[in-house]
Design a protein around this motif. Structure first.
Motif, PDB file in Angstrom:
ATOM      1  N   HIS A 105       0.835  -1.213   0.000  1.00 30.51           N
ATOM      2  CA  HIS A 105       0.000   0.000   0.000  1.00 30.51           C
ATOM      3  C   HIS A 105       0.860   1.249   0.000  1.00 30.51           C
ATOM      4  O   HIS A 105       2.079   1.175   0.138  1.00 30.51           O
ATOM      5  CB  HIS A 105      -1.000  -0.015   1.152  1.00 30.51           C
ATOM      6  CG  HIS A 105      -0.407   0.031   2.520  1.00 30.51           C
ATOM      7  ND1 HIS A 105       0.382  -0.973   3.039  1.00 30.51           N
ATOM      8  CD2 HIS A 105      -0.499   0.978   3.498  1.00 30.51           C
ATOM      9  CE1 HIS A 105       0.743  -0.656   4.275  1.00 30.51           C
ATOM     10  NE2 HIS A 105       0.237   0.524   4.568  1.00 30.51           N
ATOM     11  N   HIS A 107       1.360   3.857   1.927  1.00 32.56           N
ATOM     12  CA  HIS A 107       2.000   4.519   3.069  1.00 32.56           C
ATOM     13  C   HIS A 107       3.523   4.459   2.913  1.00 32.56           C
ATOM     14  O   HIS A 107       4.084   3.432   2.524  1.00 32.56           O
ATOM     15  CB  HIS A 107       1.551   3.885   4.393  1.00 32.56           C
ATOM     16  CG  HIS A 107       0.127   4.228   4.735  1.00 32.56           C
ATOM     17  ND1 HIS A 107      -0.634   3.511   5.622  1.00 32.56           N
ATOM     18  CD2 HIS A 107      -0.666   5.250   4.291  1.00 32.56           C
ATOM     19  CE1 HIS A 107      -1.834   4.064   5.725  1.00 32.56           C
ATOM     20  NE2 HIS A 107      -1.885   5.109   4.918  1.00 32.56           N
ATOM     21  N   HIS A 110       6.015   1.703   3.629  1.00 35.71           N
ATOM     22  CA  HIS A 110       5.934   0.476   2.834  1.00 35.71           C
ATOM     23  C   HIS A 110       6.346   0.703   1.375  1.00 35.71           C
ATOM     24  O   HIS A 110       6.834  -0.201   0.720  1.00 35.71           O
ATOM     25  CB  HIS A 110       4.506  -0.097   2.868  1.00 35.71           C
ATOM     26  CG  HIS A 110       4.073  -0.496   4.242  1.00 35.71           C
ATOM     27  ND1 HIS A 110       4.127  -1.788   4.699  1.00 35.71           N
ATOM     28  CD2 HIS A 110       3.632   0.253   5.290  1.00 35.71           C
ATOM     29  CE1 HIS A 110       3.728  -1.828   5.967  1.00 35.71           C
ATOM     30  NE2 HIS A 110       3.418  -0.593   6.336  1.00 35.71           N
ATOM     31  N   HIS A 161      -7.630  -0.833   5.099  1.00 34.49           N
ATOM     32  CA  HIS A 161      -6.579   0.013   5.695  1.00 34.49           C
ATOM     33  C   HIS A 161      -6.327   1.199   4.769  1.00 34.49           C
ATOM     34  O   HIS A 161      -6.271   2.347   5.206  1.00 34.49           O
ATOM     35  CB  HIS A 161      -5.310  -0.811   5.914  1.00 34.49           C
ATOM     36  CG  HIS A 161      -4.160  -0.023   6.452  1.00 34.49           C
ATOM     37  ND1 HIS A 161      -4.169   0.546   7.701  1.00 34.49           N
ATOM     38  CD2 HIS A 161      -2.969   0.323   5.896  1.00 34.49           C
ATOM     39  CE1 HIS A 161      -3.030   1.205   7.895  1.00 34.49           C
ATOM     40  NE2 HIS A 161      -2.288   1.090   6.811  1.00 34.49           N
ATOM     41  N   ASP A 184      -0.426  -3.989   5.965  1.00 34.31           N
ATOM     42  CA  ASP A 184      -1.068  -3.477   7.185  1.00 34.31           C
ATOM     43  C   ASP A 184      -2.538  -3.903   7.260  1.00 34.31           C
ATOM     44  O   ASP A 184      -3.362  -3.226   7.883  1.00 34.31           O
ATOM     45  CB  ASP A 184      -0.976  -1.938   7.231  1.00 34.31           C
ATOM     46  CG  ASP A 184       0.413  -1.466   7.627  1.00 34.31           C
ATOM     47  OD1 ASP A 184       1.286  -2.323   7.862  1.00 34.31           O
ATOM     48  OD2 ASP A 184       0.624  -0.243   7.692  1.00 34.31           O
TER      49      ASP A 184
HETATM   50 ZN   LIG Z   1      -0.178   1.514   6.501  1.00 35.17          ZN
END
Ligand SMILES: [Zn+2]
Length: 305
Positions: A105, A107, A110, A161, A184
């Motif tokens: 994802h 974020h 990551h 998420h 996550d």
């Molecule tokens: Zn995350």
């Protein structure tokens, strides 16, 4: 007399201060001690299954990224790019050639390494399912399958998420246990925040996960097992699987060993988010509707420190 003494004392203090300042300025600055955050939070560990090796790589304060290698062909893929410096060091040391990177994802902890990887290794296929992730050259779709040597990578869209979150389910060619990289979305003993999704979406994901083979190894994106299991104990104080797993996890962490992977069938015994059908979990949340149970669990978990 008094004033002479006073002047002498003042001179003495001034000279000493001057000396001290000179001594200070002649000093070489002490070698700075690296902040604790740069110390790896865990040891690097290889998990070997038939035909496949998963290398667990600690990064940042509690992230994990992974390298998976198909043993018959040497085909290697990274899961998440949390710290390229560590990744490049390992690839060089182990003489591995990276062919793929799969990002769970958008974020930053990551996906932060995608642009640098694309610039350094333009041949690597960078795969993800969220347009917010930079330098992606292969946009994955739900249920898409990719061959990684003899391994099969199954892409699972798991929005909750984040809207564009993907989990990656890997089957190895030699018939060993499959691996699920959950970013996550799911952790050992817990799950990620519903940042961009709803409890209904999370319930759809839970149902999908529970259809996977029970021996599936789960590799989450963070080391947060102990806190998750402490919360799980609050939900189900009488559940001995939780206390046994917590004891085991504490021993692992005392030795700086990662707690992933867990098996899906184990998660089913101690992870409250996969136990929404259990009477004790329903009793804790005061409801039997699975989405509402997930909503309550997540809300309580958000407040749990
Ligand atoms: Zn995350």
């Amino acid at each position: 007399m008094c004033s002479l003494f006073g002047r002498g004392l003042a001179h003495y203090i001034y000279n000493n201060a001057l000396h001290a300042r000179r001594a200070w300025s002649n000093c070489k600055p002490a070698k700075p001690t690296p902040p604790a955050a740069t110390e790896p939070h865990s040891k690097i560990v290889d998990v070997c299954c038939e035909g496949m090796v998963v290398k667990i790589i600690p990064a940042r304060s509690n992230n994990y990224m992974y390298l998976i290698t198909d043993l018959p062909t040497g085909c290697t893929a990274a899961i998440d790019l949390s710290d390229n410096k560590i990744l490049f060091e390992i690839l060089k040391k182990e003489n591995l050639k990276l062919s793929f990177a799969f990002i769970t994802h958008h974020h930053e902890d990551h996906s932060g390494g995608t642009q640098e990887l694309a610039a350094a290794c333009p041949d690597v296929k960078i795969c993800a399912g969220d347009e917010r992730i930079k330098s992606v050259n292969h946009c994955v779709k739900d249920c898409e399958q990719l061959k990684l040597g003899e391994m099969t990578m199954n892409c699972m869209h798991t929005p909750c998420h984040t809207v564009g979150h993907y989990c990656y389910f890997v089957e190895c060619g030699a018939g060993g246990p499959p691996a699920l990289f959950t970013g996550d979305t799911l952790f050992q003993g817990g799950c990620g925040g519903f940042d961009e999704g709803t409890p209904d979406q999370m319930y759809a994901i839970v149902k999908r996960f529970l259809e996977l083979p029970k021996e599936t190894r789960i590799f989450g994106g963070h080391e947060n097992t102990i806190l998750n299991l402490r919360f799980a104990q609050c939900v189900e104080p009488e559940n001995s699987s939780i206390s046994a797993r917590l004891f085991w996890a504490q021993k692992q962490r005392e030795n700086k060993l990662p707690t992933p992977p867990s098996m899906l069938c184990e998660e089913r015994t101690f992870n409250p988010f996969l136990r929404v059908d259990h009477p004790d979990v329903q009793h804790y949340t005061g409801d039997t509707d699975p989405s509402y149970v997930l909503f309550c669990l997540r809300k309580q978990r958000d407040a749990f420190k």
